[in-house]
Design an enzyme around this catalytic site. Structure first.
Site, PDB file in Angstrom:
ATOM      1  N   LYS A 175     -23.984  30.529   9.668  1.00  0.00           N
ATOM      2  CA  LYS A 175     -23.424  30.699   8.335  1.00  0.00           C
ATOM      3  C   LYS A 175     -22.802  32.090   8.212  1.00  0.00           C
ATOM      4  O   LYS A 175     -23.491  33.096   8.346  1.00  0.00           O
ATOM      5  CB  LYS A 175     -24.511  30.504   7.279  1.00  0.00           C
ATOM      6  N   THR A 206     -26.797  33.850  -6.509  1.00  0.00           N
ATOM      7  CA  THR A 206     -26.763  33.002  -5.319  1.00  0.00           C
ATOM      8  C   THR A 206     -28.150  32.812  -4.702  1.00  0.00           C
ATOM      9  O   THR A 206     -28.261  32.431  -3.531  1.00  0.00           O
ATOM     10  CB  THR A 206     -25.837  33.619  -4.263  1.00  0.00           C
ATOM     11  N   GLY A 208     -31.261  31.224  -3.320  1.00  0.00           N
ATOM     12  CA  GLY A 208     -31.606  29.881  -2.876  1.00  0.00           C
ATOM     13  C   GLY A 208     -30.535  29.174  -2.066  1.00  0.00           C
ATOM     14  O   GLY A 208     -30.702  27.996  -1.728  1.00  0.00           O
ATOM     15  N   GLY A 210     -29.559  29.389   1.101  1.00  0.00           N
ATOM     16  CA  GLY A 210     -29.963  28.928   2.426  1.00  0.00           C
ATOM     17  C   GLY A 210     -30.881  27.724   2.380  1.00  0.00           C
ATOM     18  O   GLY A 210     -30.691  26.753   3.123  1.00  0.00           O
ATOM     19  N   CYS A 211     -31.873  27.788   1.513  1.00  0.00           N
ATOM     20  CA  CYS A 211     -32.799  26.660   1.354  1.00  0.00           C
ATOM     21  C   CYS A 211     -32.048  25.416   0.887  1.00  0.00           C
ATOM     22  O   CYS A 211     -32.274  24.301   1.375  1.00  0.00           O
ATOM     23  CB  CYS A 211     -33.876  27.001   0.327  1.00  0.00           C
TER      24      CYS A 211
END
Length: 266
Positions: A175, A206, A208, A210-211
């Site tokens: 990412k 922003t 959260g 990645g989860c």
């Protein structure tokens, strides 16, 4: 009635509701899956940081997993915060005979810079868990921790992906959201290469991301999508969730997992 696809998250709890288990379950619901959870750690967390973290005993993690998998069954698994070598090893042992796809989000540091994975757990993550991953989803900070490579451009993303593939996952999603310019990610299995680009939204809320992305990928796989299809759809979902992110508390607010519901009601 037919039950929706069943997706299991193995991760830590975020008391502020923006990341961790809470973000995973919200994402799963939003995308049409039945979410289930194995809690690995509890954090005291809000919009300004992590005030405390306590990992659960391995016996508690093992018991939660067996309760869900042996009775209900799963069609995809997503792992997140695993905190310690003991928890990483325990989860790897549990997933060793898992037939369903596994998405590994190698969570090591929170959005606010708080440490969520012990330094001595990196070897277990590389050697035990990544070989079981259908796809792993590191950001550039996590890439640096896992490989020692500091990525500053797109060619660097390609080199990092090749390094990560040497640890054994079938697919790697690097990412590139921390790079300047458009939000670009690289998905590859060493043969196919998919560059996913999206508009960068000027929104600091922003927490959260990645989860949310990893959980969205897991849902897609549970629904029968290929890895490239699942990742592409997940990126679209999280990009819109970032655009709709909202302020909470005094710091960084969460992405909006329910943006589709609010959009439909507009």
């Amino acid at each position: 009635m037919t039950a929706p696809p069943r997706v299991l998250t193995i991760a830590g709890s975020d008391s502020g509701g923006g990341a961790g288990i809470q973000a995973d379950l919200k994402t799963m619901l939003a995308l049409g899956a039945h979410g289930m959870s194995v809690v690995t750690a509890v954090t005291a967390q809000n919009s300004v940081g992590v005030q405390g973290a306590w990992e659960l005993p391995v016996e508690a993690v093992r018991a939660q997993y067996r309760s869900v998998v042996d009775d209900i069954g799963v069609q995809a698994v997503k792992t997140g915060m695993l905190a310690s070598p003991a928890l990483v090893t325990t989860v790897a042992d549990l997933l060793a005979d898992m037939a369903a796809p596994v998405v590994v989000d190698p969570v090591s540091v929170s959005k606010h810079g708080d440490r969520l994975l012990a330094d001595d757990a990196l070897d277990a993550l590389r050697g035990r868990l990544l070989p079981l991953a259908t796809v792993t989803t590191p950001n550039l900070d996590e890439v640096a921790e896992l490989t020692g490579l500091e990525v500053t451009d797109e060619p660097g993303m390609r080199r990092a992906a090749a390094h990560l593939l040497s640890y054994g996952p079938r697919w790697v999603l690097v990412k590139g959201g921390h790079l300047p310019g458009a939000a670009v990610d690289l998905l590859t299995d060493g043969c196919e290469e998919h560059w996913l680009r999206a508009e960068r939204h000027d929104n600091r809320h922003t927490h959260g991301t990645g989860c949310t992305l990893a959980s969205a990928v897991a849902v897609g796989l549970a629904q029968g999508l290929t890895v490239p299809e699942a990742v592409r759809r997940a990126k679209g979902y999280v990009t819109a969730a970032i655009a709709a992110g909202f302020a909470l508390g005094a710091g960084i607010g969460p992405v909006d997992h329910g943006w589709r519901l609010r959009e439909a009601g507009a």
